[in-house]
Design an enzyme around this catalytic site. Structure first.
Site, PDB file in Angstrom:
ATOM      1  N   LYS A  86       0.736  -1.188  -0.067  1.00 13.36           N
ATOM      2  CA  LYS A  86       0.021  -0.007   0.155  1.00 13.36           C
ATOM      3  C   LYS A  86       0.985   1.125   0.124  1.00 13.36           C
ATOM      4  O   LYS A  86       1.816   1.456   0.935  1.00 13.36           O
ATOM      5  CB  LYS A  86      -0.921  -0.027   1.337  1.00 13.36           C
ATOM      6  CG  LYS A  86      -1.939   1.029   1.346  1.00 13.36           C
ATOM      7  CD  LYS A  86      -2.626   1.054   2.571  1.00 13.36           C
ATOM      8  CE  LYS A  86      -3.846   1.882   2.580  1.00 13.36           C
ATOM      9  NZ  LYS A  86      -4.588   2.143   3.807  1.00 13.36           N
ATOM     10  N   SER A 161      -9.448   1.656   2.965  1.00 11.10           N
ATOM     11  CA  SER A 161      -8.504   2.414   2.233  1.00 11.10           C
ATOM     12  C   SER A 161      -7.561   1.571   1.123  1.00 11.10           C
ATOM     13  O   SER A 161      -7.025   2.098   0.284  1.00 11.10           O
ATOM     14  CB  SER A 161      -7.912   3.537   2.779  1.00 11.10           C
ATOM     15  OG  SER A 161      -6.921   2.861   3.846  1.00 11.10           O
ATOM     16  N   SER A 185      -9.559  -0.829   6.836  1.00  9.67           N
ATOM     17  CA  SER A 185      -8.894  -0.870   5.658  1.00  9.67           C
ATOM     18  C   SER A 185      -8.102  -2.083   5.327  1.00  9.67           C
ATOM     19  O   SER A 185      -7.893  -2.489   4.272  1.00  9.67           O
ATOM     20  CB  SER A 185      -8.087   0.394   5.659  1.00  9.67           C
ATOM     21  OG  SER A 185      -8.482   1.584   5.882  1.00  9.67           O
TER      22      SER A 185
END
Length: 501
Positions: A86, A161, A185
């Site tokens: 990420k 996210s 997330s």
């Protein structure tokens, strides 16, 4: 030099064990495996929009690992395993943007602690994934990367996210990946993309070098296609970091042989699972039709029956905690600006914004992310006065109360885990926003207790649904056992048809 021959390696649904067996048998090389995944990204990411950037040094790293294998054998538990990160996790050799054009050229001088640990374990950092800009929201849209799509329906959201990582792993763009979780997330994106996600106990994994939202709630975790690979990845990520004192709580909490060594197909025999019914069903009539929640509930009901059939005792229902008290334990609004500004001061160069307020003022944020600041006090909070902010202090106390109540429920009913859906509704269609009100992220986020999400099945229209298991402090091993036994008994994971070749 021509690219290596990848014909002998099939990257679709390959696991860490598959890759290592192929290396040790001399059937392929880390260079060939890395090239195979880079080729998949090049061929398919235009459809998915999950990747912000590929690592230009990935093949060089793979060649180094091949040479090391010839000399000494596997260098670590993730030797030659391509990983997608990420893009809120610092990398010394690639920019770390948090999805923001304002940080597109921000190049930290060193790796985040979790990234350094993954490299030490032998991983190949293959690429960095799109995310909800600044991790602030659950759609996975950013000014730098645009909108990531769901791997099973490109017209729908992947959640966020960490939606870029989840979609990439679902589509077989790498073997494993990383996300971070402030609230949702590393849980709802895996649920929406038929993969596994783990939010560890606070203190098990370092937060150093991760672009923050909330020091109190933030943690990093693995995203993988199998429970075993998630366990192997967490083995590598976990550990004490002097730069993040909270990790002293997790020191020596990982089993000596690692999490993956204890997985057992019969792990549900004698287990006690409590069904937290308060997290089922539509919460807000404006979020979606009631039928949307019913589709998720139907899949989770089937999963509950499967847990029972695999040997678990199901306690249904279990009342956990008052919803209003749970919601009032949220501290992100108080901590976001303080923690983000501290990160900028330590990491970014002169060309980057000096503060969250300055970044927002650039006007470069994705409109959906910018809108989330409206009506909040995030930019108006006096970080220097938080020790005297009664709202903030009250929320911190409520976190302790919610944690104690949750642990008491686990103890009173002699439960190994609580079970509920990570999201009450399926992925929504783009351009609608995924309703945060229907996310069940707060129990783990506000207690700091560990949770794992594992595929539970599909709605009639082919959308993945996950089931979340929340356990006791530093009980990751037990959660892995439960999830692995469920995974082996049900086999709900299947690759998305559009990306299966």
């Amino acid at each position: 030099m021509s690219p290596p021959d990848t014909d002998d390696f099939d990257p679709i649904e390959a696991t860490v064990s598959d890759v290592h067996a192929a290396y040790e048998a001399g059937e392929t090389t880390a260079e060939a495996v890395t090239d195979a995944y880079l080729s998949r990204i090049a061929a398919h990411d235009d459809d998915l929009n999950a990747i912000l950037a590929v690592n230009p040094d990935a093949l060089d790293r793979a060649r180094e690992l091949d040479a090391a294998l010839d000399r000494d054998g596997l260098v670590g538990p993730l030797h030659g395993v391509p990983v997608v990160l990420k893009d809120n996790q610092d990398t010394h050799d690639m920019p770390t943007s948090a999805g923001s054009t304002a940080l597109a050229e921000s190049r930290p001088s060193r790796d985040a602690s979790v990234v350094a640990r993954l490299r030490e374990a032998g991983a190949v950092v293959l690429a960095k994934a799109n995310l909800q800009e600044l991790s602030f929201g659950v759609d996975t849209v950013s000014s730098l990367g645009g909108a990531t799509r769901n791997a099973y329906d490109r017209d729908r959201r992947p959640s966020g996210s960490s939606g870029g990582t989840a979609a990439a792993i679902a589509a077989n763009f790498a073997v494993v990946g990383t996300g971070s979780d402030t609230c949702s997330s590393v849980r709802s994106p895996p649920a929406f993309n038929d993969v596994v996600g783990v939010r560890p106990t606070m203190g098990l994994v370092s937060r150093t070098g991760i672009v923050p939202l909330s020091e109190t709630q933030d943690t990093a975790g693995p995203i993988a296609r199998t429970v075993e690979d998630a366990a192997r990845t967490l083995d590598a990520m976990a550990g004490y970091d002097p730069a993040d004192p909270i990790t002293a709580r997790g020191d020596r909490r990982v089993p000596d042989e690692g999490y993956a060594a204890h997985l057992d197909e019969d792990g549900l025999d004698g287990a006690r699972i409590g069904v937290a019914r308060q997290f089922f069903g539509l919460r807000d009539d404006e979020s979606a039709p009631e039928s949307a929640a019913e589709r998720v509930t139907a899949v989770v009901e089937d999963a509950i029956a499967e847990f029972e059939a695999a040997g678990a005792t199901v306690v249904d229902p279990v009342d956990v905690v008052d919803q209003t008290r749970l919601e009032s334990a949220r501290v992100l609004e108080y901590e976001f600006a303080r923690d983000f500004d501290a990160y900028l001061s330590e990491t970014c160069d002169a060309a980057s914004p000096d503060s969250l307020a300055e970044l927002v003022a650039t006007g470069e944020l994705h409109p959906a992310v910018r809108a989330r600041f409206e009506g909040t006090a995030i930019l108006d909070t006096d970080a220097d006065a938080l020790d005297e902010n009664t709202g903030y202090l009250r929320s911190l106390r409520r976190r302790e109360a919610v944690r104690d109540a949750t642990l008491a429920r686990l103890a009173d009913d002699d439960l190994d885990a609580l079970l509920y859906p990570p999201s009450r509704i399926p992925p929504v269609e783009i351009p609608d926003n995924q309703p945060f009100a229907e996310m069940n992220c707060e129990l783990a986020a506000h207690t700091g207790l560990p949770a794992i999400v594992v595929p539970a099945g599909f709605t009639p229209d082919g959308l993945p649904v996950g089931v979340e298991l929340l356990g006791r402090e530093f009980a990751e091993q037990r959660l892995f056992e439960l999830a692995y036994a469920f995974e082996r008994a049900t086999d709900h994971r299947r690759p998305p048809a559009r990306f299966d070749g």
